[in-house]
Design an enzyme around this catalytic site. Structure first.
Site, PDB file in Angstrom:
ATOM      1  N   GLU A  82      37.964  14.400 -28.302  1.00 13.06           N
ATOM      2  CA  GLU A  82      37.353  14.365 -29.890  1.00 13.06           C
ATOM      3  C   GLU A  82      38.419  13.681 -30.688  1.00 13.06           C
ATOM      4  O   GLU A  82      38.397  12.777 -31.578  1.00 13.06           O
ATOM      5  CB  GLU A  82      37.124  15.536 -30.549  1.00 13.06           C
ATOM      6  CG  GLU A  82      35.602  16.038 -29.675  1.00 13.06           C
ATOM      7  CD  GLU A  82      34.383  15.410 -30.527  1.00 13.06           C
ATOM      8  OE1 GLU A  82      34.695  14.643 -31.741  1.00 13.06           O
ATOM      9  OE2 GLU A  82      33.496  15.161 -30.232  1.00 13.06           O
ATOM     10  N   GLU A 103      38.678  10.003 -30.155  1.00 11.75           N
ATOM     11  CA  GLU A 103      37.401   9.164 -30.885  1.00 11.75           C
ATOM     12  C   GLU A 103      37.592   9.408 -32.288  1.00 11.75           C
ATOM     13  O   GLU A 103      37.232   8.173 -32.983  1.00 11.75           O
ATOM     14  CB  GLU A 103      36.138  10.063 -30.299  1.00 11.75           C
ATOM     15  CG  GLU A 103      35.704   9.812 -28.943  1.00 11.75           C
ATOM     16  CD  GLU A 103      34.363  10.693 -28.596  1.00 11.75           C
ATOM     17  OE1 GLU A 103      34.112  10.645 -27.648  1.00 11.75           O
ATOM     18  OE2 GLU A 103      33.768  11.218 -29.584  1.00 11.75           O
ATOM     19  N   GLU A 104      38.042  10.280 -32.726  1.00 13.20           N
ATOM     20  CA  GLU A 104      38.062  10.285 -34.599  1.00 13.20           C
ATOM     21  C   GLU A 104      39.166   9.641 -34.921  1.00 13.20           C
ATOM     22  O   GLU A 104      39.360   9.183 -36.220  1.00 13.20           O
ATOM     23  CB  GLU A 104      38.025  11.718 -35.041  1.00 13.20           C
ATOM     24  CG  GLU A 104      36.429  12.405 -34.680  1.00 13.20           C
ATOM     25  CD  GLU A 104      36.590  13.747 -35.422  1.00 13.20           C
ATOM     26  OE1 GLU A 104      37.665  14.236 -36.262  1.00 13.20           O
ATOM     27  OE2 GLU A 104      35.738  14.543 -34.942  1.00 13.20           O
TER      28      GLU A 104
END
Lengths: 185, 185
Positions: B59, B62-63
């Protein structure tokens, strides 16, 4: 990236390690069906909407008849494709509980045996599960050196949006971390 | 007592607190849709079968485009009737991560802003969520006094029945608790 709605992926099980600090004895059970001849901490699955600490206290009482109260969170296990979880994953938490009563009323549906065992004996015996053995050693370390070395504390805080309360677990800080707030001397 | 089969009751979300120990800066984002003008740690929901540590690293990447690796588990939050969880409950875990890269490539679908913020600034600002503020203080305490005060360590162990591996998180013990094994001197 996946933008589909989320869904529940985990069941949550909670065990209670009820430790009598006055004599170093801990409450253990042997399952009727599953892990035979292996001492473990009483516990079971959380009901929907039930807090971790409440599951520990409830399951201990249902299986052993012993009343207790929550002290701390000790450990978390994550397991995927857990047997009995129907392809879902399993989170298993172990809490440290303080006994409020001592007399055992065993639930014979679930348990074959139940006893107060010396913590050192539980840490050393082979008649247990690997996790129980590990947590027994952790508890022994805490009993001898102070539970502040092994505990995660729980605090209830209000959620920003819903106004409902959630439970936050982490290591304690001196003064609750106030020395790191703005304007703190 | 209820003997119906268990079912999944919880979704699991994981955030990554990527802390650069060399300069005390931590990676934070501001959501595009939800908590506006509030710095928080990047994170999101675990995919089915995904380990907690892997969700945090995925995460974060991805962010923010930042690569990192798992160091420890810091905190666990349990919340019921969580908005967006469809009546299910929510477990939200925060991991401490070590950065492997520093350049930010923001995901504009999810994030409005992303930056390396001074940890003390994050601990003191009002432009954050209560949990982020609390964990920033915990991290600051760890950075100044040693992460051994705040960390839960993770270990992979083989399951008794399935032979699959599970992840066990708890506080470290000196010598891994070996001094409490049978026959230890």
């Amino acid at each position: 990236q996946n933008r589909l709605p989320a869904f529940a992926t985990h069941q949550v099980g909670v065990a209670g390690a009820v430790l009598d600090e006055s004599n170093g004895k801990v409450l253990v059970v042997q399952d009727r069906n599953k892990t035979k001849n292996a001492w473990k901490f009483p516990g079971g699955l959380s009901d929907l909407g039930e807090n971790i600490a409440d599951t520990a206290v409830r399951e201990v009482f249902e299986e052993t008849g012993v009343r207790s109260e929550f002290r701390s969170l000790l450990s978390l296990r994550q397991q995927h494709t857990h047997p009995g979880a129907f392809g879902m994953s399993d989170l298993y938490l172990i809490c440290r509980l303080q006994p409020l009563s001592h007399r055992i009323h065993i639930c014979t549906h679930e348990c074959l045996r139940c006893d107060w065992l010396d913590l050192r004996e539980l840490a050393e015996t082979s008649e247990t599960t690997p996790i129980t053995s590990r947590i027994a050693k952790l508890l022994l370390y805490g009993l001898e050196n102070g539970f502040q070395h092994i505990d995660l504390h729980m605090e209830e805080l209000p959620a920003v949006y819903s106004g409902l309360f959630y439970q936050l677990y982490h290591r304690p800080m001196p003064d609750g971390g106030k020395q790191y707030s703005k304007g703190a001397i």
